[in-house]
Scaffold this motif. Structure first.
Motif, mmCIF file in Angstrom:
data_model
loop_
_atom_site.group_PDB
_atom_site.id
_atom_site.type_symbol
_atom_site.label_atom_id
_atom_site.label_comp_id
_atom_site.label_asym_id
_atom_site.label_seq_id
_atom_site.Cartn_x
_atom_site.Cartn_y
_atom_site.Cartn_z
ATOM 1 N N CYS A 266 0.820 -1.220 0.000
ATOM 2 C CA CYS A 266 0.000 0.000 0.000
ATOM 3 C C CYS A 266 0.849 1.263 0.000
ATOM 4 O O CYS A 266 0.312 2.365 -0.103
ATOM 5 C CB CYS A 266 -0.931 0.008 1.216
ATOM 6 N N LYS B 262 -8.145 1.600 5.092
ATOM 7 C CA LYS B 262 -8.468 0.556 4.106
ATOM 8 C C LYS B 262 -9.383 -0.470 4.799
ATOM 9 O O LYS B 262 -9.153 -0.852 5.949
ATOM 10 C CB LYS B 262 -7.194 -0.150 3.619
ATOM 11 N N LEU C 230 -6.735 3.576 -5.111
ATOM 12 C CA LEU C 230 -6.701 3.649 -3.651
ATOM 13 C C LEU C 230 -5.696 4.709 -3.208
ATOM 14 O O LEU C 230 -4.729 5.006 -3.934
ATOM 15 C CB LEU C 230 -6.262 2.298 -3.061
ATOM 16 N N ASP D 198 -11.504 -3.281 0.661
ATOM 17 C CA ASP D 198 -10.301 -2.980 -0.124
ATOM 18 C C ASP D 198 -9.335 -4.158 -0.101
ATOM 19 O O ASP D 198 -8.677 -4.457 -1.088
ATOM 20 C CB ASP D 198 -9.611 -1.734 0.443
ATOM 21 N N ALA E 230 -6.035 0.200 9.473
ATOM 22 C CA ALA E 230 -7.096 -0.322 8.610
ATOM 23 C C ALA E 230 -8.375 -0.544 9.433
ATOM 24 O O ALA E 230 -8.336 -0.543 10.665
ATOM 25 C CB ALA E 230 -6.641 -1.629 7.968
#
Ligand code: NAD
Length: 473
Positions: free
Chosen positions: A208, A226, A219, A303, A249
């Motif tokens: 990420c 996420k 994203l 995600d 997250a």
């Protein structure tokens, strides 16, 4: 969803291997040797049941590659386990160790029992007998073959294995290095229990943080906010969920055997486990929606999807409905080749098992090193390093005329306890291996994905090791 067939794992691994082999920069004869399974030990042994009757248990230990010794890989207890599955898992271990530069060949063990139907005494009997059978054939030992936990086994079984091996090898100084994943009180290592889940977190955090990849997926860069769904709240899934949530997250969905729950506001894995302990199910968790089919969770809005239960969960049947942008493979072989083709066609980033869940074997390697060294990491250097840091801080204070606060002082002290060292070694391993995958993928536009890149890296490393052994003069 039911398992789609035990033999598919070996076929999947071979499929991924063959796809990558065409890009590997080693000769075809070496490729064939890398793929070959070196030894298969198939055996059956009797175990007396509670009712006095004898039960015949089928078991395996497969050593896929002897290019480095010892070989290493978990032991699976499952009523469905079979020879092909163990062979596929052993091969995967070879490639996994190579991807993260853990200097072992790959292996795997299987015992065809359902651990949920046996009591502790019977499980101990099976485990000790399995170990004794391995000892008889020299299929276990610190320099030969070092098992670890897998599906259906854990610290308790590893402890029985170590104890049985030590009893059958009296006076062996390194006996406890015959198995990893032991409890810390039995020569295990801090951080092993969490290692696979923590490694998954490091892997997805690194993924990420790649701006180009995140842009392609639509994203934002970074793990923050996420939405994550995890399938399987066992060792791997629980810790992956925990570290991802603690890393920013939001855990929106959890699937377990009995069903699945979803909450856009976010779930806490500890609270869900406490609810399950109290009620016997994760369903009806306050504030969450029950999903009708357990595997509906795989298809829910998120995600990052983390399959962390079993193999063959993402197939050509459900892949078209998967909405995640990233699939982070916690389990071994959770995606079939047909399922993967659909995910890739949809532009989903698949972080493959042979890299993503390698945190367990990485920390197992650290445990093995600790057992052979007979000393805890950090014990020798901790006090000396901290005294030296204190002197350095004092010198800075004298030279600058400022005084550090206690907080600043604590922050600047090197932390050399075992768990910190283990976790930082794991972090370094996962980050550098991810960049190795990216570099391989970039070297040829025809390399389609990270799994192929990981297999290429593994095939080349293992092939070169065979060359250096002089097997191919
Ligand atoms: P585990 O037994 O601790 O956990 C598995 C969990 O999955 C259990 O909670 C089980 O109830 C759940 N589950 C089973 N079937 C399910 C289904 N159909 N839907 C949803 N949940 C289901 O096992 P683990 O050690 O966490 O291993 C999980 C996977 O990760 C396996 O594929 C294993 O090979 C792989 N793996 C484990 C390690 C490790 O260090 N333990 C390392 C690498 C890979």
């Amino acid at each position: 969803m039911a398992k789609t067939g035990p033999n598919e794992l070996l076929a999947s691994v071979d499929h991924y291997f063959d796809r990558a082999a065409q890009f590997a920069r080693i000769t075809p004869d070496l490729v064939a040797q890398v793929k070959a399974v070196n030894s298969v030990y198939r055996f059956q042994f009797p175990v007396r049941q509670r009712d006095g009757r004898i039960r015949v248990v089928s078991a395996w230990r497969v050593q896929h590659s002897h290019h480095r010794l010892p070989v290493k890989g978990g032991i699976r207890y499952s009523p469905d386990v079979n020879e092909d599955e163990v062979m596929g898992l052993a091969a995967l271990m070879t490639y996994k160790c190579a991807v993260v530069d853990v200097p072992f060949g790959g292996a795997k063990g299987g015992v065809q029992i359902d651990p949920h139907t046996l009591d502790v005494e019977q499980l101990e009997r099976v485990t000790r007998r399995y170990t004794a059978e391995l000892v008889k054939k020299n299929f276990i030992g610190p320099g030969v073959d070092v098992p670890a936990p897998d599906y259906g086994t854990g610290e308790r079984e590893m402890s029985w294995i170590a104890d049985t091996y030590a009893a059958l090898n009296p006076g062996s100084l390194d006996a406890f290095a015959c198995v990893t994943g032991k409890p810390t009180s039995q020569n295990g290592i801090h951080g092993r229990r969490e290692a696979t889940g923590r490694g998954l977190f490091f892997a997805v955090r690194e993924a990420c943080s790649q701006p180009d990849d995140m842009k392609r997926l639509g994203l934002a860069v970074g793990l923050s906010d996420k939405r994550v769904i995890v399938q399987g709240l066992g060792n791997v899934g629980y810790h992956a969920a925990k570290f991802c949530r603690e890393g920013g997250a939001v855990l929106v969905g959890i699937a377990e055997r009995e069903g699945a729950i979803y909450s856009p506001a976010g779930l806490n894995e500890d609270e869900v486990l406490a609810h399950r302990k109290a009620t016997g199910t994760i369903l009806d968790f306050p504030g969450a929606t029950n999903l009708v089919r357990a595997n509906e969770a795989l298809e829910a809005e998120c995600d990052i999807l983390i399959p962390a239960a079993l193999e063959n969960q993402i197939t050509d049947e459900n892949a078209p409905r998967i909405r995640a942008k990233i699939v982070l493979e916690g389990a071994n072989g959770p995606t079939t080749p047909e399922g993967e083709a659909i995910l890739l066609h949809k532009g989903i980033l698949v972080i493959p098992d042979l890299y993503a869940n390698a945190g367990g074997v990485t920390v197992s390697y650290f445990e093995w090193l600790k057992n052979l060294a007979h000393i805890k990491f950090g014990r020798l250097e901790k006090r000396n390093a901290q005294a030296s840091a204190r002197r350095m801080l004092q010198a800075v204070e004298w030279a600058s005329g400022t005084t550090f606060t206690d907080r600043q002082r604590a922050d600047l002290m090197p932390e050399l306890d075992e768990e910190t060292i283990v976790n930082s070694g794991l972090e370094e391993t996962m980050i550098s291996a991810y960049h190795d995958l990216l570099a391989t993928k970039r070297r040829d536009a025809r390399i389609p994905d990270l799994r192929t890149a990981a297999f290429i890296n593994a095939i080349e490393k293992v092939g070169r090791a065979y060359l250096d052994l002089g097997v191919f003069p």
